[in-house]
Write an enzyme that holds these catalytic residues in place. Structure first.
Site, PDB file in Angstrom:
ATOM      1  N   LYS A 158     -30.192  28.052  22.016  1.00 39.00           N
ATOM      2  CA  LYS A 158     -30.595  27.019  22.987  1.00 39.00           C
ATOM      3  C   LYS A 158     -29.689  25.783  22.976  1.00 39.00           C
ATOM      4  O   LYS A 158     -29.515  25.136  24.004  1.00 39.00           O
ATOM      5  CB  LYS A 158     -32.050  26.601  22.756  1.00 39.00           C
ATOM      6  CG  LYS A 158     -33.061  27.654  23.218  1.00 39.00           C
ATOM      7  CD  LYS A 158     -34.490  27.140  23.056  1.00 39.00           C
ATOM      8  CE  LYS A 158     -35.481  28.151  23.606  1.00 39.00           C
ATOM      9  NZ  LYS A 158     -36.854  27.627  23.616  1.00 39.00           N
ATOM     10  N   ASP A 196     -39.317  24.569  29.080  1.00 34.17           N
ATOM     11  CA  ASP A 196     -40.419  24.562  28.092  1.00 34.17           C
ATOM     12  C   ASP A 196     -41.302  23.333  28.287  1.00 34.17           C
ATOM     13  O   ASP A 196     -42.511  23.386  28.073  1.00 34.17           O
ATOM     14  CB  ASP A 196     -39.858  24.556  26.658  1.00 34.17           C
ATOM     15  CG  ASP A 196     -39.303  25.911  26.257  1.00 34.17           C
ATOM     16  OD1 ASP A 196     -39.775  26.932  26.803  1.00 34.17           O
ATOM     17  OD2 ASP A 196     -38.388  25.954  25.414  1.00 34.17           O
ATOM     18  N   GLU A 238     -38.750  15.928   5.964  1.00 32.27           N
ATOM     19  CA  GLU A 238     -37.527  15.378   6.537  1.00 32.27           C
ATOM     20  C   GLU A 238     -37.391  15.735   8.038  1.00 32.27           C
ATOM     21  O   GLU A 238     -37.000  14.914   8.867  1.00 32.27           O
ATOM     22  CB  GLU A 238     -36.333  15.919   5.729  1.00 32.27           C
ATOM     23  CG  GLU A 238     -34.961  15.417   6.134  1.00 32.27           C
ATOM     24  CD  GLU A 238     -34.879  13.890   6.157  1.00 32.27           C
ATOM     25  OE1 GLU A 238     -35.591  13.237   5.387  1.00 32.27           O
ATOM     26  OE2 GLU A 238     -34.094  13.381   6.994  1.00 32.27           O
TER      27      GLU A 238
HETATM   28  N1  LIG Z   1     -45.828  29.931  24.037  1.00 29.14           N
HETATM   29  C1  LIG Z   1     -44.568  29.616  24.232  1.00 29.14           C
HETATM   30  O1  LIG Z   1     -44.083  29.607  25.382  1.00 29.14           O
HETATM   31  C2  LIG Z   1     -43.712  29.262  23.071  1.00 29.14           C
HETATM   32  C3  LIG Z   1     -42.484  28.596  23.281  1.00 29.14           C
HETATM   33  C4  LIG Z   1     -41.704  28.264  22.158  1.00 29.14           C
HETATM   34  C5  LIG Z   1     -42.147  28.615  20.886  1.00 29.14           C
HETATM   35  N2  LIG Z   1     -43.341  29.260  20.742  1.00 29.14           N
HETATM   36  C6  LIG Z   1     -43.834  29.590  19.393  1.00 29.14           C
HETATM   37  O2  LIG Z   1     -43.863  28.391  18.626  1.00 29.14           O
HETATM   38  C7  LIG Z   1     -43.584  28.687  17.261  1.00 29.14           C
HETATM   39  C8  LIG Z   1     -42.443  27.791  16.766  1.00 29.14           C
HETATM   40  O3  LIG Z   1     -41.257  28.093  17.473  1.00 29.14           O
HETATM   41  P1  LIG Z   1     -39.924  27.199  17.321  1.00 29.14           P
HETATM   42  O4  LIG Z   1     -39.002  27.656  18.368  1.00 29.14           O
HETATM   43  O5  LIG Z   1     -40.270  25.764  17.230  1.00 29.14           O
HETATM   44  O6  LIG Z   1     -39.411  27.676  15.874  1.00 29.14           O
HETATM   45  P2  LIG Z   1     -38.499  26.841  14.864  1.00 29.14           P
HETATM   46  O7  LIG Z   1     -37.576  25.942  15.598  1.00 29.14           O
HETATM   47  O8  LIG Z   1     -37.952  27.852  13.925  1.00 29.14           O
HETATM   48  O9  LIG Z   1     -39.551  25.903  14.060  1.00 29.14           O
HETATM   49  C9  LIG Z   1     -40.551  26.488  13.271  1.00 29.14           C
HETATM   50  C10 LIG Z   1     -41.548  25.428  12.827  1.00 29.14           C
HETATM   51  O10 LIG Z   1     -42.602  26.076  12.125  1.00 29.14           O
HETATM   52  C11 LIG Z   1     -42.648  25.607  10.774  1.00 29.14           C
HETATM   53  N3  LIG Z   1     -42.944  26.734   9.883  1.00 29.14           N
HETATM   54  C12 LIG Z   1     -42.334  27.943   9.864  1.00 29.14           C
HETATM   55  N4  LIG Z   1     -42.873  28.723   8.907  1.00 29.14           N
HETATM   56  C13 LIG Z   1     -43.837  27.974   8.297  1.00 29.14           C
HETATM   57  C14 LIG Z   1     -44.737  28.212   7.230  1.00 29.14           C
HETATM   58  N5  LIG Z   1     -44.750  29.395   6.577  1.00 29.14           N
HETATM   59  N6  LIG Z   1     -45.586  27.230   6.858  1.00 29.14           N
HETATM   60  C15 LIG Z   1     -45.570  26.038   7.504  1.00 29.14           C
HETATM   61  N7  LIG Z   1     -44.731  25.748   8.535  1.00 29.14           N
HETATM   62  C16 LIG Z   1     -43.877  26.706   8.917  1.00 29.14           C
HETATM   63  C17 LIG Z   1     -41.282  25.031  10.503  1.00 29.14           C
HETATM   64  O11 LIG Z   1     -41.380  24.101   9.461  1.00 29.14           O
HETATM   65  P3  LIG Z   1     -40.106  23.724   8.541  1.00 29.14           P
HETATM   66  O12 LIG Z   1     -39.406  22.613   9.271  1.00 29.14           O
HETATM   67  O13 LIG Z   1     -40.716  23.308   7.259  1.00 29.14           O
HETATM   68  O14 LIG Z   1     -39.272  24.962   8.414  1.00 29.14           O
HETATM   69  C18 LIG Z   1     -40.962  24.399  11.861  1.00 29.14           C
HETATM   70  O15 LIG Z   1     -41.654  23.197  12.036  1.00 29.14           O
HETATM   71  C19 LIG Z   1     -43.264  30.178  17.224  1.00 29.14           C
HETATM   72  O16 LIG Z   1     -44.423  30.879  16.857  1.00 29.14           O
HETATM   73  C20 LIG Z   1     -42.894  30.512  18.653  1.00 29.14           C
HETATM   74  O17 LIG Z   1     -43.173  31.871  18.982  1.00 29.14           O
HETATM   75  C21 LIG Z   1     -44.127  29.588  21.794  1.00 29.14           C
END
Ligand SMILES: NC(=O)c1ccc[n+]([C@@H]2O[C@H](COP(=O)([O-])OP(=O)(O)OC[C@H]3O[C@@H](n4cnc5c(N)ncnc54)[C@H](OP(=O)(O)O)[C@@H]3O)[C@@H](O)[C@H]2O)c1
Length: 278
Positions: free
Chosen positions: A71, A107, A157
């Protein structure tokens, strides 16, 4: 759908990409509208992004969706960015015209649709997660002038970086809450899970203290598979209204579709196609 020499394609690029539900949603729309278009997923490893994006203008591809991890990586090779793509430094939709290749972020609109029945300026909100989706959520809530915003994240952080980003864009106060101290919060009006906790294939669930939910809280989980996560089950049992990630997914896709085709997308058809594969 008959594929022939006139069929034009739209694509989603990511790495990995096999999990993407976008082909199902967009192909259902193309079919319903009788368009000779087809939508496919292309796995591009990071080394190929520059060549792919620079090559787009020489093709008849109608549009591109971009997902993790590309992205931000596509941005240097685009001619123009929408305001939100520029601010969020994240592009999930690309439009190709004869003159320009333009990046958008849909988004934000997808999440905005999740809030359409809520009077956001009168609400307090807790955002759990500070990754790419969390950034779009924090931006949207701030843009809609949410009354107070709390952000928590496993990695402190990263939450603080997001708070700094929102401060820079909107010049407003946001409070950081440590991930393991959510019980210090009073009940909030909106809670958003922007982590993969609770998602199919992830063993851990999102645990939240019952004291932060009250009758009338809206709990939004960006996870859409499974459609009802444990977080949503718990929130619902405590009197919250709940919404899963399908609406955001559908509306970011609908906005991409409009950007590429200038047509009115068949929302119900796209949503049903998505639900059919969950
Ligand atoms: N419905 C939709 O249209 C849509 C759109 C976008 C995303 N999503 C969903 O949103 C979620 C996040 O996506 P993203 O793109 O933001 O991913 P990302 O950039 O990889 O960020 C992941 C986030 O989740 C946290 N996290 C991951 N594993 C964790 C765990 N075991 N315990 C606690 N926190 C954890 C991370 O914390 P750290 O900073 O500590 O790693 C970070 O804040 C995904 O499930 C994705 O499928 C849905």
């Amino acid at each position: 759908m008959e594929i022939n020499g006139s069929t034009r394609i739209a694509v989603v690029i990511g790495h990995p990409i096999r999990h993407s539900l976008s082909p199902v949603m967009h192909n259902a729309a193309f079919k319903y509208l009788g368009l000779n278009n087809c939508y496919v997923a292309i796995d591009i490893s990071p080394g190929g992004i520059e060549h792919f994006i620079r090559g787009l203008r020489y093709t008849n591809i109608i549009g591109v969706n971009v997902t993790i991890p590309h992205k931000a990586a596509v941005i240097p090779y685009l001619d123009e960015l929408s305001e939100e793509a520029k601010i969020l430094e994240a592009v999930n939709t690309i439009k190709i015209t004869e003159e320009k290749v333009i990046g958008y972020n849909t988004d934000v609109y997808g999440f905005e649709k999740c809030l359409e029945d809520i009077d956001v300026p009168s609400c307090s909100a807790l955002l759990i997660g500070a990754g790419g989706a969390g950034k779009a959520v924090a931006y949207t809530l701030s843009k809609l002038n949410v009354k107070s915003l709390y952000i928590t994240n496993r990695t402190e952080e990263r939450a603080k970086q997001l708070i700094q980003f929102i401060n820079n864009v909107f010049n407003r106060k946001i409070e950081f809450i440590p991930f393991n101290q959510l019980e210090t919060l009073k009940p909030v009006d909106i809670i958003v899970n922007a982590t993969p906790l609770g998602m199919e294939g992830i063993k851990e669930e999102l645990e939240i203290p019952s004291s932060i939910i009250r009758e009338g809280t809206t709990a939004i989980d960006l996870v859409y598979n499974p459609p009802v996560t444990n977080f949503l089950k718990t929130a619902s049992s405590l009197g919250a209204k709940t919404l899963n990630g399908i609406k955001m997914l559908v509306y970011q896709g609908i906005t991409s579709f409009k950007i590429w085709t200038d047509l009115e997308p068949p929302v119900d058809i796209m949503e049903e196609a998505l639900k059919g594969c969950l």
